[in-house]
Design an enzyme around this catalytic site. Sequence first.
Site, PDB file in Angstrom:
ATOM      1  N   LYS A 213       0.857  -1.188   0.000  1.00  0.00           N
ATOM      2  CA  LYS A 213       0.000   0.000   0.000  1.00  0.00           C
ATOM      3  C   LYS A 213       0.889   1.232   0.000  1.00  0.00           C
ATOM      4  CE  LYS A 213      -3.449   2.448   2.735  1.00  0.00           C
ATOM      5  NZ  LYS A 213      -4.405   2.371   3.833  1.00  0.00           N
ATOM      6  N   ARG A 239       1.587  10.252   5.714  1.00  0.00           N
ATOM      7  CA  ARG A 239       1.678   8.841   6.132  1.00  0.00           C
ATOM      8  C   ARG A 239       2.906   8.144   5.544  1.00  0.00           C
ATOM      9  NH1 ARG A 239      -4.101   8.178   7.924  1.00  0.00           N
ATOM     10  NH2 ARG A 239      -5.103   9.850   6.792  1.00  0.00           N
ATOM     11  N   GLU A 255       7.504  -6.672   0.785  1.00  0.00           N
ATOM     12  CA  GLU A 255       6.340  -6.471   1.664  1.00  0.00           C
ATOM     13  C   GLU A 255       5.333  -7.610   1.501  1.00  0.00           C
ATOM     14  OE1 GLU A 255       5.294  -4.594   3.992  1.00  0.00           O
ATOM     15  OE2 GLU A 255       6.436  -2.734   4.008  1.00  0.00           O
ATOM     16  N   LYS A 270      -2.372  -1.584  -3.664  1.00  0.00           N
ATOM     17  CA  LYS A 270      -3.191  -0.371  -3.562  1.00  0.00           C
ATOM     18  C   LYS A 270      -2.336   0.869  -3.648  1.00  0.00           C
ATOM     19  CE  LYS A 270      -5.998   2.085  -0.295  1.00  0.00           C
ATOM     20  NZ  LYS A 270      -6.368   2.217   1.063  1.00  0.00           N
ATOM     21  N   TYR A 335     -15.509   1.104  -5.945  1.00  0.00           N
ATOM     22  CA  TYR A 335     -16.756   1.831  -5.662  1.00  0.00           C
ATOM     23  C   TYR A 335     -17.735   1.682  -6.812  1.00  0.00           C
ATOM     24  CZ  TYR A 335     -13.599   3.560  -2.178  1.00  0.00           C
ATOM     25  OH  TYR A 335     -12.698   3.599  -1.149  1.00  0.00           O
TER      26      TYR A 335
HETATM   27  C1  PBG Z   1      -7.342   3.254   5.762  1.00  0.00           C
HETATM   28  C2  PBG Z   1      -7.644   3.247   4.323  1.00  0.00           C
HETATM   29  C3  PBG Z   1      -7.468   4.250   3.368  1.00  0.00           C
HETATM   30  C4  PBG Z   1      -8.014   3.757   2.187  1.00  0.00           C
HETATM   31  C5  PBG Z   1      -8.468   2.475   2.450  1.00  0.00           C
HETATM   32  N1  PBG Z   1      -8.211   2.167   3.772  1.00  0.00           N
HETATM   33  C6  PBG Z   1      -6.971   5.632   3.487  1.00  0.00           C
HETATM   34  C7  PBG Z   1      -5.557   5.883   3.729  1.00  0.00           C
HETATM   35  O1  PBG Z   1      -4.732   4.998   3.833  1.00  0.00           O
HETATM   36  O2  PBG Z   1      -5.244   7.051   3.865  1.00  0.00           O
HETATM   37  C8  PBG Z   1      -8.108   4.502   0.881  1.00  0.00           C
HETATM   38  C9  PBG Z   1      -9.137   3.991  -0.050  1.00  0.00           C
HETATM   39  C10 PBG Z   1      -9.476   4.888  -1.166  1.00  0.00           C
HETATM   40  O3  PBG Z   1      -8.875   5.948  -1.410  1.00  0.00           O
HETATM   41  O4  PBG Z   1     -10.426   4.530  -1.860  1.00  0.00           O
HETATM   42  N2  PBG Z   1      -6.037   3.083   6.137  1.00  0.00           N
END
Ligand code: PBG
Length: 347
Positions: A213, A239, A255, A270, A335
Amino acid sequence: MSLTQLKTQSEQQATSPYSPILRPRRLRSSDAMRRLVRETVLTANDFIYPIFVDEGLSEPQEVSSMPGVWRQTEKSMETLLKQVEAAKVPAVMLFGVSDHKDHEGTDSFRKGGLMDRMVKRAKDTCPDLVIMADACFCEYTDHGHCGPLDHVHNDVDNDRTIANIALQAVTAAEAGADVIAPSGMMDGQVAAIRAALDESGCERTAILAYAAKYASGFYGPFRDAAGCSLGQGAGPANRKTYQMDPANGDEAMREVALDIEEGADMVMVKPGLAYLDILYRTKQAFGLPTFAYNVSGEYCMIKAAGRNGWIDEEVAMMEMLMAFKRAGADGIITYAALDAANILQRS
Ligand code: PBG
Protein backbone atom coordinates in the site's frame (compact mmCIF):
# COMPACT_ATOMS: atom_id res chain seq x y z
CA MET A 1 4.12 -1.29 -45.87
CA SER A 2 2.98 -3.87 -48.44
CA LEU A 3 1.95 -7.34 -47.42
CA THR A 4 4.99 -8.77 -49.21
CA GLN A 5 7.24 -6.59 -47.11
CA LEU A 6 5.34 -7.58 -44.01
CA LYS A 7 5.78 -11.21 -44.92
CA THR A 8 9.53 -10.82 -45.34
CA GLN A 9 9.63 -9.19 -41.94
CA SER A 10 7.66 -11.95 -40.29
CA GLU A 11 9.86 -14.59 -41.92
CA GLN A 12 12.81 -12.88 -40.37
CA GLN A 13 11.09 -13.24 -37.03
CA ALA A 14 10.71 -16.98 -37.51
CA THR A 15 12.47 -17.61 -34.21
CA SER A 16 9.48 -16.05 -32.44
CA PRO A 17 7.37 -18.57 -30.49
CA TYR A 18 4.30 -17.20 -32.28
CA SER A 19 3.45 -18.20 -35.83
CA PRO A 20 3.00 -15.03 -37.86
CA ILE A 21 -0.57 -14.02 -38.57
CA LEU A 22 -0.41 -11.41 -41.24
CA ARG A 23 -3.94 -10.18 -40.84
CA PRO A 24 -4.79 -9.95 -37.13
CA ARG A 25 -7.83 -7.88 -38.02
CA ARG A 26 -9.58 -11.09 -39.18
CA LEU A 27 -10.26 -11.85 -35.55
CA ARG A 28 -11.77 -8.44 -34.87
CA SER A 29 -14.24 -8.52 -37.71
CA SER A 30 -17.49 -8.83 -35.77
CA ASP A 31 -18.80 -8.62 -32.24
CA ALA A 32 -19.27 -12.39 -32.16
CA MET A 33 -15.72 -12.96 -33.42
CA ARG A 34 -14.34 -10.60 -30.79
CA ARG A 35 -16.27 -12.35 -28.06
CA LEU A 36 -15.01 -15.68 -29.35
CA VAL A 37 -11.33 -14.77 -28.97
CA ARG A 38 -11.62 -12.57 -25.90
CA GLU A 39 -9.01 -13.45 -23.27
CA THR A 40 -10.34 -11.72 -20.19
CA VAL A 41 -13.90 -11.84 -18.97
CA LEU A 42 -15.13 -9.62 -16.20
CA THR A 43 -17.97 -10.87 -14.00
CA ALA A 44 -19.73 -9.72 -10.84
CA ASN A 45 -17.66 -12.33 -8.98
CA ASP A 46 -14.61 -10.15 -9.50
CA PHE A 47 -15.85 -7.33 -7.30
CA ILE A 48 -15.64 -6.31 -3.67
CA TYR A 49 -17.83 -3.37 -2.80
CA PRO A 50 -16.60 -0.89 -0.16
CA ILE A 51 -19.30 0.52 2.15
CA PHE A 52 -18.96 3.46 4.55
CA VAL A 53 -21.08 3.20 7.68
CA ASP A 54 -21.39 6.48 9.56
CA GLU A 55 -22.71 6.16 13.09
CA GLY A 56 -23.45 9.90 13.26
CA LEU A 57 -25.93 10.03 10.38
CA SER A 58 -29.70 9.77 10.53
CA GLU A 59 -30.01 9.29 6.77
CA PRO A 60 -27.61 8.34 3.96
CA GLN A 61 -25.46 11.14 2.62
CA GLU A 62 -23.71 11.29 -0.75
CA VAL A 63 -19.95 11.85 -0.64
CA SER A 64 -19.52 15.00 -2.71
CA SER A 65 -16.20 13.97 -4.25
CA MET A 66 -17.47 10.46 -5.04
CA PRO A 67 -20.71 10.71 -7.03
CA GLY A 68 -22.81 7.58 -6.55
CA VAL A 69 -21.19 6.70 -3.22
CA TRP A 70 -23.28 7.30 -0.11
CA ARG A 71 -22.27 7.16 3.50
CA GLN A 72 -24.78 4.79 5.06
CA THR A 73 -26.45 4.78 8.42
CA GLU A 74 -26.18 1.52 10.33
CA LYS A 75 -29.76 0.79 9.30
CA SER A 76 -29.55 1.87 5.64
CA MET A 77 -26.51 -0.36 5.16
CA GLU A 78 -28.96 -3.27 5.24
CA THR A 79 -30.72 -2.14 2.06
CA LEU A 80 -27.44 -1.61 0.28
CA LEU A 81 -26.15 -5.04 1.31
CA LYS A 82 -29.25 -6.65 -0.14
CA GLN A 83 -28.69 -4.79 -3.42
CA VAL A 84 -25.11 -6.03 -3.49
CA GLU A 85 -26.26 -9.58 -2.94
CA ALA A 86 -28.94 -9.27 -5.63
CA ALA A 87 -26.31 -8.01 -8.09
CA LYS A 88 -24.29 -11.20 -7.36
CA VAL A 89 -21.29 -9.30 -6.02
CA PRO A 90 -19.78 -11.78 -3.54
CA ALA A 91 -18.12 -9.49 -1.01
CA VAL A 92 -18.20 -6.13 0.74
CA MET A 93 -15.52 -4.23 2.63
CA LEU A 94 -16.87 -2.29 5.59
CA PHE A 95 -15.44 1.02 6.77
CA GLY A 96 -16.71 2.60 9.97
CA VAL A 97 -16.98 6.37 10.15
CA SER A 98 -16.63 7.03 13.86
CA ASP A 99 -18.20 9.63 16.07
CA HIS A 100 -16.26 8.34 19.07
CA LYS A 101 -12.70 9.15 18.16
CA ASP A 102 -9.83 9.15 20.65
CA HIS A 103 -6.04 8.95 20.60
CA GLU A 104 -5.94 5.16 20.19
CA GLY A 105 -9.11 4.50 18.22
CA THR A 106 -10.49 2.32 21.01
CA ASP A 107 -14.05 2.35 19.73
CA SER A 108 -12.91 0.05 16.94
CA PHE A 109 -12.14 -2.75 19.39
CA ARG A 110 -14.73 -2.17 22.08
CA LYS A 111 -17.65 -4.60 22.39
CA GLY A 112 -20.67 -2.57 21.37
CA GLY A 113 -18.45 -0.13 19.43
CA LEU A 114 -19.01 0.76 15.79
CA MET A 115 -16.88 -2.05 14.31
CA ASP A 116 -18.63 -4.65 16.43
CA ARG A 117 -22.16 -3.37 15.68
CA MET A 118 -21.55 -2.76 11.97
CA VAL A 119 -20.08 -6.21 11.29
CA LYS A 120 -22.77 -7.99 13.33
CA ARG A 121 -25.53 -6.19 11.51
CA ALA A 122 -23.99 -6.89 8.11
CA LYS A 123 -23.57 -10.60 8.83
CA ASP A 124 -27.09 -10.85 10.25
CA THR A 125 -28.55 -9.10 7.19
CA CYS A 126 -26.67 -11.09 4.53
CA PRO A 127 -25.10 -14.21 6.03
CA ASP A 128 -24.12 -15.46 2.57
CA LEU A 129 -22.08 -12.40 1.58
CA VAL A 130 -18.35 -12.40 2.34
CA ILE A 131 -18.07 -9.69 4.98
CA MET A 132 -14.64 -8.06 5.03
CA ALA A 133 -13.65 -5.61 7.74
CA ASP A 134 -11.04 -2.99 6.94
CA ALA A 135 -8.79 -3.16 9.97
CA CYS A 136 -7.19 0.19 10.65
CA PHE A 137 -7.38 3.07 13.09
CA CYS A 138 -7.42 6.20 10.94
CA GLU A 139 -11.24 6.26 10.89
CA TYR A 140 -11.26 5.99 14.71
CA THR A 141 -8.40 8.24 15.92
CA ASP A 142 -8.83 11.93 16.69
CA HIS A 143 -5.53 12.76 14.93
CA GLY A 144 -6.38 10.65 11.84
CA HIS A 145 -3.23 8.50 11.84
CA CYS A 146 -3.41 4.73 11.47
CA GLY A 147 -2.38 4.03 15.09
CA PRO A 148 -1.47 5.74 18.37
CA LEU A 149 1.31 8.31 18.23
CA ASP A 150 4.78 8.09 19.67
CA HIS A 151 5.29 11.70 20.68
CA VAL A 152 9.04 11.33 21.27
CA HIS A 153 9.70 10.43 17.65
CA ASN A 154 6.65 12.22 16.24
CA ASP A 155 5.58 9.06 14.46
CA VAL A 156 2.98 6.30 14.68
CA ASP A 157 3.92 3.76 17.36
CA ASN A 158 4.29 0.49 15.47
CA ASP A 159 4.10 -1.99 18.31
CA ARG A 160 1.24 -0.36 20.19
CA THR A 161 -0.64 -0.25 16.91
CA ILE A 162 -0.21 -3.94 16.24
CA ALA A 163 -1.24 -4.83 19.79
CA ASN A 164 -4.42 -2.80 19.24
CA ILE A 165 -5.05 -4.13 15.77
CA ALA A 166 -5.01 -7.67 17.12
CA LEU A 167 -7.84 -6.63 19.48
CA GLN A 168 -9.71 -4.96 16.63
CA ALA A 169 -9.37 -8.03 14.42
CA VAL A 170 -10.74 -10.33 17.13
CA THR A 171 -13.65 -7.92 17.73
CA ALA A 172 -14.49 -7.95 14.01
CA ALA A 173 -14.06 -11.72 13.70
CA GLU A 174 -16.22 -12.44 16.75
CA ALA A 175 -18.86 -10.13 15.32
CA GLY A 176 -18.95 -12.32 12.21
CA ALA A 177 -16.39 -10.93 9.75
CA ASP A 178 -15.23 -13.58 7.29
CA VAL A 179 -12.12 -11.64 6.31
CA ILE A 180 -9.93 -9.17 8.18
CA ALA A 181 -8.17 -6.68 5.91
CA PRO A 182 -5.40 -4.83 7.76
CA SER A 183 -4.56 -1.61 5.93
CA GLY A 184 -2.26 0.25 8.30
CA MET A 185 1.09 -0.92 6.85
CA MET A 186 2.54 -1.54 10.32
CA ASP A 187 5.39 -4.05 10.54
CA GLY A 188 4.24 -7.39 11.91
CA GLN A 189 0.52 -6.61 11.77
CA VAL A 190 -0.45 -9.76 9.88
CA ALA A 191 1.41 -12.03 12.33
CA ALA A 192 -0.15 -10.23 15.32
CA ILE A 193 -3.63 -10.60 13.85
CA ARG A 194 -3.18 -14.27 12.88
CA ALA A 195 -1.94 -15.16 16.36
CA ALA A 196 -4.75 -13.29 18.10
CA LEU A 197 -7.42 -14.82 15.84
CA ASP A 198 -6.09 -18.33 16.41
CA GLU A 199 -5.91 -17.83 20.18
CA SER A 200 -9.53 -16.64 20.25
CA GLY A 201 -10.91 -19.58 18.34
CA CYS A 202 -11.26 -17.57 15.12
CA GLU A 203 -8.94 -19.75 13.10
CA ARG A 204 -11.51 -19.86 10.29
CA THR A 205 -11.30 -16.11 9.74
CA ALA A 206 -9.14 -15.22 6.72
CA ILE A 207 -6.72 -12.33 6.27
CA LEU A 208 -6.57 -10.16 3.16
CA ALA A 209 -3.44 -8.08 3.66
CA TYR A 210 -3.09 -4.64 2.16
CA ALA A 211 0.41 -5.93 1.43
CA ALA A 212 1.73 -3.23 -0.88
CA LYS A 213 0.00 0.00 0.00
CA TYR A 214 1.53 3.22 -1.20
CA ALA A 215 1.54 6.75 0.23
CA SER A 216 -0.62 7.95 -2.61
CA GLY A 217 -2.23 11.16 -3.75
CA PHE A 218 -5.20 9.11 -4.95
CA TYR A 219 -6.82 8.63 -1.53
CA GLY A 220 -8.18 12.19 -1.14
CA PRO A 221 -11.91 11.52 -1.59
CA PHE A 222 -11.77 8.49 0.73
CA ARG A 223 -10.42 10.66 3.50
CA ASP A 224 -13.43 12.97 3.11
CA ALA A 225 -15.75 9.97 3.04
CA ALA A 226 -14.26 8.26 6.09
CA GLY A 227 -13.42 11.43 7.98
CA CYS A 228 -9.76 10.50 8.40
CA SER A 229 -7.87 13.48 7.04
CA LEU A 230 -4.81 14.30 9.10
CA GLY A 231 -5.38 16.99 11.70
CA GLN A 232 -3.17 20.07 11.91
CA GLY A 233 -1.07 19.50 15.08
CA ALA A 234 -0.58 15.98 16.35
CA GLY A 235 1.71 13.55 14.58
CA PRO A 236 3.57 13.64 11.27
CA ALA A 237 2.13 15.68 8.38
CA ASN A 238 1.62 12.65 6.13
CA ARG A 239 1.68 8.84 6.13
CA LYS A 240 5.03 8.36 4.44
CA THR A 241 6.66 6.69 7.47
CA TYR A 242 4.33 3.71 7.12
CA GLN A 243 2.84 3.65 3.62
CA MET A 244 5.25 2.85 0.77
CA ASP A 245 7.15 5.21 -1.49
CA PRO A 246 5.47 5.19 -4.94
CA ALA A 247 8.91 4.93 -6.54
CA ASN A 248 9.55 1.41 -5.20
CA GLY A 249 8.67 -1.88 -6.90
CA ASP A 250 11.17 -4.39 -5.50
CA GLU A 251 10.25 -3.27 -2.00
CA ALA A 252 6.63 -4.19 -2.74
CA MET A 253 7.75 -7.77 -3.45
CA ARG A 254 9.44 -7.88 -0.05
CA GLU A 255 6.34 -6.47 1.66
CA VAL A 256 4.13 -9.06 -0.01
CA ALA A 257 6.54 -11.89 0.87
CA LEU A 258 6.54 -10.80 4.52
CA ASP A 259 2.76 -10.71 4.75
CA ILE A 260 2.52 -14.17 3.22
CA GLU A 261 5.11 -15.50 5.68
CA GLU A 262 3.13 -13.92 8.51
CA GLY A 263 -0.03 -15.70 7.46
CA ALA A 264 -1.91 -13.67 4.84
CA ASP A 265 -4.39 -15.77 2.86
CA MET A 266 -4.81 -13.14 0.17
CA VAL A 267 -2.90 -10.01 -0.76
CA MET A 268 -3.72 -6.63 -2.17
CA VAL A 269 -1.99 -3.91 -4.14
CA LYS A 270 -3.19 -0.37 -3.56
CA PRO A 271 -3.79 1.94 -5.39
CA GLY A 272 -4.57 0.05 -8.58
CA LEU A 273 -4.39 2.06 -11.75
CA ALA A 274 -0.91 3.54 -11.46
CA TYR A 275 0.41 0.27 -9.98
CA LEU A 276 -0.52 -2.37 -12.55
CA ASP A 277 3.15 -3.36 -12.78
CA ILE A 278 3.17 -4.13 -9.06
CA LEU A 279 -0.07 -6.07 -9.38
CA TYR A 280 1.34 -8.09 -12.28
CA ARG A 281 4.59 -8.84 -10.47
CA THR A 282 2.76 -9.82 -7.28
CA LYS A 283 0.51 -12.30 -9.04
CA GLN A 284 3.38 -13.74 -11.09
CA ALA A 285 5.74 -14.08 -8.15
CA PHE A 286 3.42 -15.44 -5.46
CA GLY A 287 0.31 -16.79 -7.14
CA LEU A 288 -1.94 -16.07 -4.16
CA PRO A 289 -5.42 -14.64 -4.59
CA THR A 290 -4.40 -11.08 -5.43
CA PHE A 291 -6.64 -8.04 -5.32
CA ALA A 292 -6.36 -4.53 -6.67
CA TYR A 293 -7.85 -1.60 -4.78
CA ASN A 294 -9.37 0.74 -7.34
CA VAL A 295 -9.17 3.70 -4.97
CA SER A 296 -11.35 6.75 -4.49
CA GLY A 297 -9.19 9.08 -6.60
CA GLU A 298 -9.30 6.70 -9.56
CA TYR A 299 -13.06 6.42 -9.26
CA CYS A 300 -13.65 10.15 -9.01
CA MET A 301 -11.40 11.02 -11.96
CA ILE A 302 -13.61 8.96 -14.23
CA LYS A 303 -16.80 10.30 -12.65
CA ALA A 304 -15.61 13.89 -12.99
CA ALA A 305 -14.48 13.53 -16.60
CA GLY A 306 -17.70 11.71 -17.44
CA ARG A 307 -19.81 14.46 -15.89
CA ASN A 308 -17.98 17.03 -17.92
CA GLY A 309 -18.67 15.09 -21.09
CA TRP A 310 -14.93 14.59 -21.59
CA ILE A 311 -15.02 10.80 -21.62
CA ASP A 312 -17.69 8.13 -21.80
CA GLU A 313 -17.91 7.25 -18.14
CA GLU A 314 -19.30 3.76 -18.55
CA VAL A 315 -16.85 2.70 -21.25
CA ALA A 316 -13.86 4.09 -19.35
CA MET A 317 -14.94 2.54 -16.04
CA MET A 318 -15.45 -0.93 -17.51
CA GLU A 319 -12.14 -0.69 -19.39
CA MET A 320 -10.33 0.22 -16.19
CA LEU A 321 -11.87 -2.70 -14.29
CA MET A 322 -10.98 -5.08 -17.12
CA ALA A 323 -7.38 -3.84 -17.06
CA PHE A 324 -6.98 -4.89 -13.42
CA LYS A 325 -8.11 -8.36 -14.27
CA ARG A 326 -5.92 -8.59 -17.39
CA ALA A 327 -2.94 -7.54 -15.26
CA GLY A 328 -3.56 -10.48 -12.93
CA ALA A 329 -6.09 -9.41 -10.32
CA ASP A 330 -8.35 -12.12 -8.98
CA GLY A 331 -10.66 -9.39 -7.81
CA ILE A 332 -11.10 -5.65 -7.58
CA ILE A 333 -12.18 -3.55 -4.65
CA THR A 334 -14.12 -0.82 -6.36
CA TYR A 335 -16.76 1.83 -5.66
CA ALA A 336 -18.11 0.99 -9.11
CA ALA A 337 -18.86 -2.63 -8.12
CA LEU A 338 -22.61 -2.33 -7.93
CA ASP A 339 -22.98 -0.31 -11.15
CA ALA A 340 -20.52 -2.52 -13.00
CA ALA A 341 -22.25 -5.72 -11.88
CA ASN A 342 -25.57 -4.34 -13.09
CA ILE A 343 -24.03 -3.30 -16.40
CA LEU A 344 -22.60 -6.81 -16.86
CA GLN A 345 -25.94 -8.37 -16.06
CA ARG A 346 -27.57 -6.20 -18.75
CA SER A 347 -25.07 -6.99 -21.49
C1 PBG B 1 -7.34 3.25 5.76
C2 PBG B 1 -7.64 3.25 4.32
C3 PBG B 1 -7.47 4.25 3.37
C4 PBG B 1 -8.01 3.76 2.19
C5 PBG B 1 -8.47 2.48 2.45
N1 PBG B 1 -8.21 2.17 3.77
C6 PBG B 1 -6.97 5.63 3.49
C7 PBG B 1 -5.56 5.88 3.73
O1 PBG B 1 -4.73 5.00 3.83
O2 PBG B 1 -5.24 7.05 3.87
C8 PBG B 1 -8.11 4.50 0.88
C9 PBG B 1 -9.14 3.99 -0.05
C10 PBG B 1 -9.48 4.89 -1.17
O3 PBG B 1 -8.88 5.95 -1.41
O4 PBG B 1 -10.43 4.53 -1.86
N2 PBG B 1 -6.04 3.08 6.14
